[in-house]
Design an enzyme around this catalytic site. Sequence first.
Site, PDB file in Angstrom:
ATOM      1  N   GLU A   1       4.432  35.651 -30.270  1.00  0.00           N
ATOM      2  CA  GLU A   1       5.763  35.313 -29.764  1.00  0.00           C
ATOM      3  C   GLU A   1       6.675  34.976 -30.927  1.00  0.00           C
ATOM      4  OE1 GLU A   1       6.218  32.320 -26.776  1.00  0.00           O
ATOM      5  OE2 GLU A   1       4.528  33.088 -25.620  1.00  0.00           O
TER       6      GLU A   1
ATOM      7  N   CYS B   1       7.009  27.399 -24.977  1.00  0.00           N
ATOM      8  CA  CYS B   1       6.683  28.622 -25.697  1.00  0.00           C
ATOM      9  C   CYS B   1       5.173  28.842 -25.648  1.00  0.00           C
ATOM     10  CB  CYS B   1       7.132  28.472 -27.144  1.00  0.00           C
ATOM     11  SG  CYS B   1       6.852  29.916 -28.127  1.00  0.00           S
TER      12      CYS B   1
ATOM     13  N   CYS C   1      -5.266  21.715 -33.113  1.00  0.00           N
ATOM     14  CA  CYS C   1      -4.564  20.505 -32.652  1.00  0.00           C
ATOM     15  C   CYS C   1      -4.706  20.438 -31.125  1.00  0.00           C
ATOM     16  CB  CYS C   1      -3.092  20.538 -33.058  1.00  0.00           C
ATOM     17  SG  CYS C   1      -2.891  20.679 -34.843  1.00  0.00           S
TER      18      CYS C   1
ATOM     19  N   CYS D   1      -1.934  21.675 -28.562  1.00  0.00           N
ATOM     20  CA  CYS D   1      -1.201  22.913 -28.858  1.00  0.00           C
ATOM     21  C   CYS D   1      -1.942  24.116 -28.286  1.00  0.00           C
ATOM     22  CB  CYS D   1      -1.032  23.055 -30.370  1.00  0.00           C
ATOM     23  SG  CYS D   1      -0.255  24.605 -30.851  1.00  0.00           S
TER      24      CYS D   1
ATOM     25  N   CYS E   1      -4.548  30.420 -33.834  1.00  0.00           N
ATOM     26  CA  CYS E   1      -4.472  29.429 -34.910  1.00  0.00           C
ATOM     27  C   CYS E   1      -5.829  28.774 -35.050  1.00  0.00           C
ATOM     28  CB  CYS E   1      -3.411  28.370 -34.588  1.00  0.00           C
ATOM     29  SG  CYS E   1      -3.189  27.164 -35.924  1.00  0.00           S
TER      30      CYS E   1
ATOM     31  N   CYS F   1      12.556  31.716 -35.134  1.00  0.00           N
ATOM     32  CA  CYS F   1      11.302  30.958 -35.176  1.00  0.00           C
ATOM     33  C   CYS F   1      10.167  31.980 -35.130  1.00  0.00           C
ATOM     34  CB  CYS F   1      11.227  30.013 -33.972  1.00  0.00           C
ATOM     35  SG  CYS F   1       9.660  29.131 -33.877  1.00  0.00           S
TER      36      CYS F   1
HETATM   37  N1  SAH Z   1       0.669  25.095 -37.801  1.00  0.00           N
HETATM   38  C1  SAH Z   1       1.978  24.588 -38.121  1.00  0.00           C
HETATM   39  C2  SAH Z   1       3.060  25.221 -37.293  1.00  0.00           C
HETATM   40  C3  SAH Z   1       2.917  24.842 -35.872  1.00  0.00           C
HETATM   41  S1  SAH Z   1       4.282  24.900 -34.855  1.00  0.00           S
HETATM   42  C4  SAH Z   1       2.002  23.087 -37.949  1.00  0.00           C
HETATM   43  O1  SAH Z   1       1.001  22.523 -37.520  1.00  0.00           O
HETATM   44  O2  SAH Z   1       3.006  22.469 -38.272  1.00  0.00           O
HETATM   45  C5  SAH Z   1       5.442  23.707 -35.270  1.00  0.00           C
HETATM   46  C6  SAH Z   1       5.352  22.345 -34.594  1.00  0.00           C
HETATM   47  O3  SAH Z   1       5.280  22.406 -33.165  1.00  0.00           O
HETATM   48  C7  SAH Z   1       4.139  21.561 -35.057  1.00  0.00           C
HETATM   49  O4  SAH Z   1       4.556  20.266 -35.417  1.00  0.00           O
HETATM   50  C8  SAH Z   1       3.284  21.526 -33.817  1.00  0.00           C
HETATM   51  O5  SAH Z   1       2.415  20.428 -33.823  1.00  0.00           O
HETATM   52  C9  SAH Z   1       4.329  21.466 -32.723  1.00  0.00           C
HETATM   53  N2  SAH Z   1       3.821  21.770 -31.383  1.00  0.00           N
HETATM   54  C10 SAH Z   1       2.811  22.572 -31.028  1.00  0.00           C
HETATM   55  N3  SAH Z   1       2.644  22.578 -29.691  1.00  0.00           N
HETATM   56  C11 SAH Z   1       3.577  21.759 -29.175  1.00  0.00           C
HETATM   57  C12 SAH Z   1       3.915  21.333 -27.846  1.00  0.00           C
HETATM   58  N4  SAH Z   1       3.261  21.772 -26.780  1.00  0.00           N
HETATM   59  N5  SAH Z   1       4.959  20.480 -27.695  1.00  0.00           N
HETATM   60  C13 SAH Z   1       5.644  20.036 -28.778  1.00  0.00           C
HETATM   61  N6  SAH Z   1       5.372  20.406 -30.028  1.00  0.00           N
HETATM   62  C14 SAH Z   1       4.342  21.241 -30.247  1.00  0.00           C
END
Ligand code: SAH
Length: 362
Positions: free
Chosen positions: A90, A333, A114, A117, A110, A103
């Site tokens: 996406e 997303c 986390c 996520c 990934c 974005c």
């Molecule tokens: N791997 C990278 C990029 C991830 S996306 C990272 O960890 O930073 C960017 C941000 O969106 C990260 O801070 C991630 O933790 C956050 N994120 C992921 N899923 C989310 C969700 N469901 N709600 C809010 N933020 C989210």
Amino acid sequence: MPAVLDLGLDGLRRWLTENNWPAMHAGQVLRWILQKRAADFAVMTDLPKALREQLARVYRVIGSEIVEHQQARDGTHKLVLRLSDGEHVECVLLQEANRRTACISTQVGCGMGCVFCASGLNGVVRNLTAGEILEELVLLRNQLPSGERLTHIVVMGMGEPLANLDDLVAALDVAGDKDGLGIGTRHVTISTVGLPAKIRRLADLGKQYHLAISLHAPTDPLRTRIVPTNDKTGIPAILEAADYFFQKTGRQVTFEYVLLAGINDRPRDARELARLLRGRCALVNLIPFNEVEGLPYRRPSDAALRAFVDCLRGAGLIVKVRKRKGSEIDAACGQLRRRVEERRPAVSAPAETSSPAHGLTR
Ligand code: SAH
């Protein structure tokens, strides 16, 4: 058929020379795709016709295909792309005042895991190539009216950017070129889970990217619960790497903090975070959790969010709360890609169904 952007400028020059064409045509081809929105070699009229025909026989202008496209009233576009091997990613276009922000994803899936996520639920499938990353930018830019261009890039889609640093930087180099998309490094934000050695490598590149680190907790036990890779790194090593990045580049580091109700949004988490970051030239970006189907986590209450912000500001930290954008399209997303993956015929569908859940916020 391979995509021509995957060759990069050098690769395209090589291909031209090997095929007895002047290497200078490489820049023209890239300009046609990146700047003049060409969808076809045939329109590249300042190239010899025989060259256009030869290119069209072996390469595609763009290898990824838009298989879902959603648009929100606030101008947010969300695309699901099918890559040439059938995998999906996406990417999102966000529009606000004069900003046109892409974005983008750097991996299919990934590997960081986390817990909140959706991207990491099924692990990482593969890295995107530099050409695929550039194609995300081109396809998002093509959603803008002609004459408008992208102004900013946030590398906050699917995947861990620092686990695919070489291809990301190669794509960003082209994006930053005046003959490319003209988006300078100062307008690029790279968000990482916090890989200390890679943060140092990024700092040593001497580029002016903006770095955002996903901290999400003020103490190691809590962070390891939310971000399992913290087990190996630990917060002190991440902060040292962040300080190194600031010293090397002079650019203020952002700490992202996804607020999960009852888990890391308590008053004592705010106090501990304030203590941890006090004295640093840092910005805290609070992200109220975007709920993901099937996961047990919830957004913080407005009162908890307000109290968290007040505590950090009271301690002298600079705090921003990330606004949610495009919220009426397909919830968070990643849900969209998930749906596309679920529709895939069983024979060609690997187990992977993950996707990010946050790309519509900034
Ligand atoms: N791997 C990278 C990029 C991830 S996306 C990272 O960890 O930073 C960017 C941000 O969106 C990260 O801070 C991630 O933790 C956050 N994120 C992921 N899923 C989310 C969700 N469901 N709600 C809010 N933020 C989210």
